[in-house]
Write an enzyme that holds these catalytic residues in place. Structure first.
Site, PDB file in Angstrom:
ATOM      1  N   THR A 132       6.499   9.416   4.936  1.00  0.00           N
ATOM      2  CA  THR A 132       6.137   8.003   4.909  1.00  0.00           C
ATOM      3  C   THR A 132       6.260   7.472   3.493  1.00  0.00           C
ATOM      4  O   THR A 132       5.865   8.148   2.545  1.00  0.00           O
ATOM      5  CB  THR A 132       4.701   7.749   5.403  1.00  0.00           C
ATOM      6  OG1 THR A 132       4.336   6.392   5.123  1.00  0.00           O
ATOM      7  CG2 THR A 132       3.695   8.647   4.706  1.00  0.00           C
ATOM      8  N   ASP A 134       4.529   5.064   2.557  1.00  0.00           N
ATOM      9  CA  ASP A 134       3.170   4.619   2.228  1.00  0.00           C
ATOM     10  C   ASP A 134       2.320   5.732   1.623  1.00  0.00           C
ATOM     11  O   ASP A 134       1.279   5.458   1.021  1.00  0.00           O
ATOM     12  CB  ASP A 134       2.463   4.098   3.479  1.00  0.00           C
ATOM     13  CG  ASP A 134       3.103   2.830   4.033  1.00  0.00           C
ATOM     14  OD1 ASP A 134       3.729   2.099   3.242  1.00  0.00           O
ATOM     15  OD2 ASP A 134       2.975   2.586   5.239  1.00  0.00           O
ATOM     16  N   ARG A 275      12.875   1.432   2.252  1.00  0.00           N
ATOM     17  CA  ARG A 275      13.061   2.582   3.140  1.00  0.00           C
ATOM     18  C   ARG A 275      14.417   3.258   2.973  1.00  0.00           C
ATOM     19  O   ARG A 275      14.610   4.372   3.458  1.00  0.00           O
ATOM     20  CB  ARG A 275      12.929   2.140   4.602  1.00  0.00           C
ATOM     21  CG  ARG A 275      11.546   1.662   5.005  1.00  0.00           C
ATOM     22  CD  ARG A 275      11.480   1.496   6.521  1.00  0.00           C
ATOM     23  NE  ARG A 275      10.190   1.014   6.960  1.00  0.00           N
ATOM     24  CZ  ARG A 275       9.121   1.782   7.152  1.00  0.00           C
ATOM     25  NH1 ARG A 275       9.213   3.082   6.913  1.00  0.00           N
ATOM     26  NH2 ARG A 275       7.983   1.267   7.564  1.00  0.00           N
TER      27      ARG A 275
END
Length: 369
Positions: A132, A134, A275
């Site tokens: 991820t 994040d 991303r």
């Protein structure tokens, strides 16, 4: 799983990020070359299990697999929407109809929570690798994709800073992070932000305006850089009056309304560029180490665990523990928050705490970055 020829499934689930193909490469290489197993790539995660769509993965078919090392995205496709649990029986049946002896999922915290339920209900031999941008998966210091995303944001901030300075503008740069502010915090410090706003620490428009005024009074600077995670909130934000624009635009509008000095503002939402792209070295190393370890766990017959990165090495942790502690938030008392404040960065209306030597701290959660 014994060392005899077995069938190992692998898929990528949730939002894409750099390093997914690198992890697939490591899994396929170790499983086929070291153990002689068959590897099936499940297309589009659980959707592939429902539709029984899978492709054989091997070194020969992937041209030695070197091409996967620096390829962004995922060759297997991914999904981050749909009612997976509503089709649980179909998903579970797909695992068995494809003849899988074990399944490795490269996924984030949301997908992991769902897959853990499916694995328990279906009695799968299941392993997970965290990914991820994040960096909010619990019990791991790093997830695949985070380091590259930080570098992508920092490069964007470098470019924005030069144009902001040229035109004496204040730029509000919105980055991803709905529930955790790791990406904004790391990239903001490394990219020279003047203000960093994250979900874990409430901010006030007054505090932002005062800080911008301070930059002008102290340094004579007319430009500034504000990095905001998409999930950031004001001190007393009214939930009954939701925003009808991006958080970046919302903050820019509020600054324009409340600033005592004239400010020329611009908003830049970096979006999905965060991303994409080839994985940086750290993500390649993580993907290689985590992929290899997941295959070794399968060979040992050890399942229900996630491969993690802790204190500079690969370890494994129970998936149940990870799910129970997700998402991993930024600790408001962390070293990096204090570092940002020490650099004169506004990170919300929070006083700076005194320094505590982490080697003397008994509470590792509070002292951890």
């Amino acid at each position: 799983m014994s060392s005899s020829r077995k069938r190992l499934g692998v898929f990528t689930s949730g939002g894409d990020c750099p390093g997914l193909n690198t992890a697939i490469r490591a899994i396929v290489a170790h499983a086929t070359l070291s153990y002689g197993w068959e590897v099936l790539g499940i297309l589009h995660a659980t959707q592939g299990l429902i539709e029984r769509k899978a492709i054989p993965l091997n070194a020969e078919g992937l041209g030695g697999m070197d091409v996967l090392l620096n390829m962004g995205g995922t060759i297997l496709g991914a999904i981050n929407k749909g009612d997976t649990l509503g089709h649980a029986d179909e998903v579970i049946a797909g695992y068995y109809e494809l003849g899988l002896d074990a399944l490795i999922a490269i996924c984030g915290d949301g997908s992991l929570r769902i897959l853990h339920q499916l694995a328990q209900k279906g009695n799968w031999n299941f392993l997970a690798i965290p990914k991820t941008i994040d960096n909010d998966v619990a019990l791991t210091d790093r997830a695949i994709g985070f380091d590259t995303a930080v570098n992508t944001v920092v490069e964007a901030l470098n470019r924005i800073t030069s144009t902001a300075a040229s035109h004496d503008r204040v730029f509000v740069v919105e980055v991803m992070g709905r529930t955790a502010g790791h990406l904004a915090l790391y990239s903001g410090i490394a990219g020279g932000a003047d203000i960093i706003l994250i979900p874990e620490i409430p901010y006030s428009i007054e505090g932002i305006c005062q800080h911008l005024q301070k930059l002008r009074d102290r340094w004579g600077r007319q430009f500034a850089l504000i990095v905001v995670a998409e999930g950031s909130k004001q001190l007393e934000e009214d939930a009954n009056h939701p925003r009808h624009c991006s958080i970046g635009q919302y903050i820019a509008d509020k600054i324009a309304q409340h600033s005592p000095i004239p400010i020329e503002l611009r908003v830049s939402v970096l979006g999905h560029i965060q991303r994409g792209g080839a994985p940086m070295a750290m993500d390649r190393l993580l993907a290689a180490g985590m992929g290899n370890t997941a295959v070794d766990l399968a060979a040992q017959g050890t399942f229900g665990r996630m491969v993690a990165w802790q204190a500079g090495q690969v370890v494994t942790v129970p998936i149940a523990d990870v799910v129970a502690k997700c998402p991993r938030h930024v600790d408001p008392n962390s070293f990096l928050i204090r570092t940002a404040q020490g650099l004169g960065i506004y990170v919300g209306d929070k006083p700076m705490l005194p320094y505590v030597d982490p080697t003397l701290c008994r509470d590792q959660v509070i002292c951890a970055i």
